[in-house]
Design an enzyme around this catalytic site. Structure first.
Site, short mmCIF file in Angstrom:
data_model
loop_
_atom_site.label_atom_id
_atom_site.label_comp_id
_atom_site.label_asym_id
_atom_site.label_seq_id
_atom_site.Cartn_x
_atom_site.Cartn_y
_atom_site.Cartn_z
N GLU A 61 12.00 64.62 61.66
CA GLU A 61 13.34 64.07 61.40
C GLU A 61 13.30 63.03 60.29
OE1 GLU A 61 15.25 62.74 65.06
OE2 GLU A 61 14.44 64.43 66.19
N ASP A 75 13.69 60.50 57.52
CA ASP A 75 14.63 59.80 56.65
C ASP A 75 14.09 58.39 56.43
OD1 ASP A 75 15.38 58.75 59.19
OD2 ASP A 75 17.33 59.74 59.19
N ASN A 131 8.32 65.66 71.01
CA ASN A 131 8.89 65.01 69.83
C ASN A 131 9.32 63.59 70.15
OD1 ASN A 131 9.99 65.41 67.07
ND2 ASN A 131 12.02 65.21 68.03
N HIS A 160 11.75 58.33 61.42
CA HIS A 160 12.93 57.59 60.94
C HIS A 160 12.41 56.25 60.43
CE1 HIS A 160 15.72 60.54 62.44
NE2 HIS A 160 15.18 60.49 63.64
N GLU A 197 11.69 62.32 73.14
CA GLU A 197 11.86 60.87 73.36
C GLU A 197 11.67 60.43 74.81
OE1 GLU A 197 15.56 59.75 71.46
OE2 GLU A 197 14.99 60.74 69.61
O1 G3I Z 1 31.68 66.04 67.47
C1 G3I Z 1 32.20 64.83 68.02
C2 G3I Z 1 33.61 64.60 67.57
O2 G3I Z 1 34.41 65.64 68.08
C3 G3I Z 1 34.08 63.23 68.09
O3 G3I Z 1 35.36 62.98 67.61
C4 G3I Z 1 33.15 62.15 67.62
C5 G3I Z 1 33.54 60.78 68.15
O4 G3I Z 1 32.40 59.99 68.49
O5 G3I Z 1 31.85 62.44 68.07
C6 G3I Z 1 31.33 63.67 67.58
O6 G3I Z 1 30.07 63.86 68.12
C7 G3I Z 1 29.02 63.07 67.55
C8 G3I Z 1 27.94 64.00 67.07
O7 G3I Z 1 26.84 63.24 66.59
C9 G3I Z 1 28.40 64.93 65.95
O8 G3I Z 1 28.76 64.18 64.83
C10 G3I Z 1 28.51 62.12 68.61
O9 G3I Z 1 29.49 61.18 68.96
C11 G3I Z 1 27.28 61.43 68.09
O10 G3I Z 1 26.70 60.69 69.16
C12 G3I Z 1 26.26 62.43 67.58
O11 G3I Z 1 25.19 61.70 67.03
C13 G3I Z 1 23.98 62.41 66.94
C14 G3I Z 1 22.89 61.68 67.70
O12 G3I Z 1 21.67 62.35 67.54
C15 G3I Z 1 23.23 61.59 69.19
O13 G3I Z 1 22.25 60.90 69.88
C16 G3I Z 1 23.61 62.52 65.47
O14 G3I Z 1 24.54 63.36 64.80
C17 G3I Z 1 22.20 63.09 65.32
O15 G3I Z 1 21.78 62.97 63.99
C18 G3I Z 1 21.24 62.32 66.20
O16 G3I Z 1 19.97 62.92 66.08
C19 G3I Z 1 18.91 62.30 66.80
C20 G3I Z 1 17.97 63.39 67.25
O17 G3I Z 1 18.66 64.39 67.96
C21 G3I Z 1 16.82 62.83 68.07
N1 G3I Z 1 16.14 61.76 67.37
C22 G3I Z 1 17.01 60.69 66.86
C23 G3I Z 1 18.13 61.27 66.00
C24 G3I Z 1 18.98 60.15 65.42
O18 G3I Z 1 19.68 59.46 66.41
#
Ligand code: G3I
Length: 301
Positions: free
Chosen positions: A232, A234, A169, A205, A127
């Site tokens: 990715e 969806d 990517n 996406h 990105e």
């Molecule tokens: O694990 C913590 C947890 O301990 C905490 O209580 C909670 C509170 O916010 O957060 C949890 O972490 C989260 C993590 O996902 C695991 O669930 C983060 O806040 C959250 O920001 C994170 O989001 C991820 C996101 O990337 C971050 O930018 C998504 O799961 C993940 O699907 C997403 O994936 C991205 C790709 O890497 C790149 N392309 C876009 C895609 C979608 O955004």
């Protein structure tokens, strides 16, 4: 074939899924992952904040849970993502200039070395291009270390894991547009100058319609001499969801260098797109119409 992975394999491709380590103890989830897919990728566990929480102190505990699941179950493993402006550890967010550049390259080297020989394709940089009509780079702390940060990352990754395919990517690259053209121009330049890049990841996406130039865009990257992976996938739930999933699958199968598709989660309830039900299995783990349309597309012809 009777599963996504087996059917894709018959076409010389993989069909993968993003996995969260914290969900592997859910047997509905892990059974679907094991049965249906032949490639996996860590949804978050190989990112910079997860693997280097303090500078120079690497933690591969959760990343290894994903890697071990792949090894134990005979799945291919994608790597996501070595460098990204988001999900940086706090210490990196606070660095700039030479200190950040050196830390970033050290990170690439250490993580790619850790998994050398185990990853079929790495998202080396994620990105790095801006949205909108400009077609240029996204502003970030990494970009401010100099425009050559991307090629420096690819060279470091190649040195650390010469067997892995190295991908750039990005998202909003679902057709021929200013952003995908900016990336196209970078890849063309890298190929011309011998910067080691092997693949482009189109995240995909998607909303409730598909850009009419989706396949054409895949093809133009392939024509540069790189593989393309749908990384990715969806699709927002709507009347057209099953058709869009099938169209993406057919577009990949139509381009010889489109080597695989990864969906970004197992069940709708596992998705980052809360409320959009964008995946192939419902919250109970049942196959959706979208699943059947993808399977049929993989088995057609
Ligand atoms: O694990 C913590 C947890 O301990 C905490 O209580 C909670 C509170 O916010 O957060 C949890 O972490 C989260 C993590 O996902 C695991 O669930 C983060 O806040 C959250 O920001 C994170 O989001 C991820 C996101 O990337 C971050 O930018 C998504 O799961 C993940 O699907 C997403 O994936 C991205 C790709 O890497 C790149 N392309 C876009 C895609 C979608 O955004």
């Amino acid at each position: 074939g009777t599963t996504l992975g087996a059917s894709a394999a018959e076409k010389g491709r993989y069909f993968g899924v993003a996995i969260a380590a914290g969900r592997l103890s859910d047997s509905t989830y892990s059974t679907i992952a094991r049965t249906e897919f032949n490639s996996i990728v860590a949804e978050n566990e190989m990112k910079w904040d997860a693997t280097e929480p303090q500078q120079g102190q690497f933690n591969f505990t959760n990343a290894d849970r994903i890697a071990n699941f792949a090894a134990t179950n005979g799945k291919l493993l994608r790597g996501h993502a070595l460098l990204w402006h988001a999900q940086q550890p706090g210490w990196a967010q606070n660095l700039s200039g030479t200190a950040l550049r050196n830390a970033a390259i050290n990170h690439v080297t250490r993580v790619a070395t850790q998994y050398r020989g185990k990853i079929h394709s790495w998202d080396v940089v994620n990105e790095a291009f801006a949205d909108g009509s400009g077609g240029g780079r996204r502003d970030s702390n990494l970009q401010r270390t100099g425009n050559d940060w991307i090629e420096a990352a690819f060279r470091a990754a190649r040195a650390a894991d010469p067997g892995a395919k190295l991908c750039y990517n990005d998202y909003n690259t679902d057709g021929i547009n200013a952003k995908s053209t900016g990336i196209y121009n970078m890849v063309r330049d890298f190929k011309a100058r011998g910067v080691p890049i092997d693949c482009v990841g189109l995240q995909s996406h998607l909303g409730t319609s598909l850009d009419s130039t989706y396949q054409q865009n895949i093809q133009r990257f392939a024509d540069l001499g790189v593989d393309v992976q749908i990384t990715e996938l969806d699709v927002q739930q709507g009347n057209n969801q099953a058709n869009i999933f099938a169209s993406v699958t057919r577009a990949c199968l139509a381009v010889a260098r489109c080597t695989g598709i990864t969906v970004w989660g197992v069940r709708d309830s596992d998705s980052w797109r809360t409320g959009q039900n964008p995946l192939l299995f419902d919250a109970s783990g049942n196959k959706k119409a979208a699943y059947t349309s993808v399977l049929n597309a993989l088995n057609a012809g």
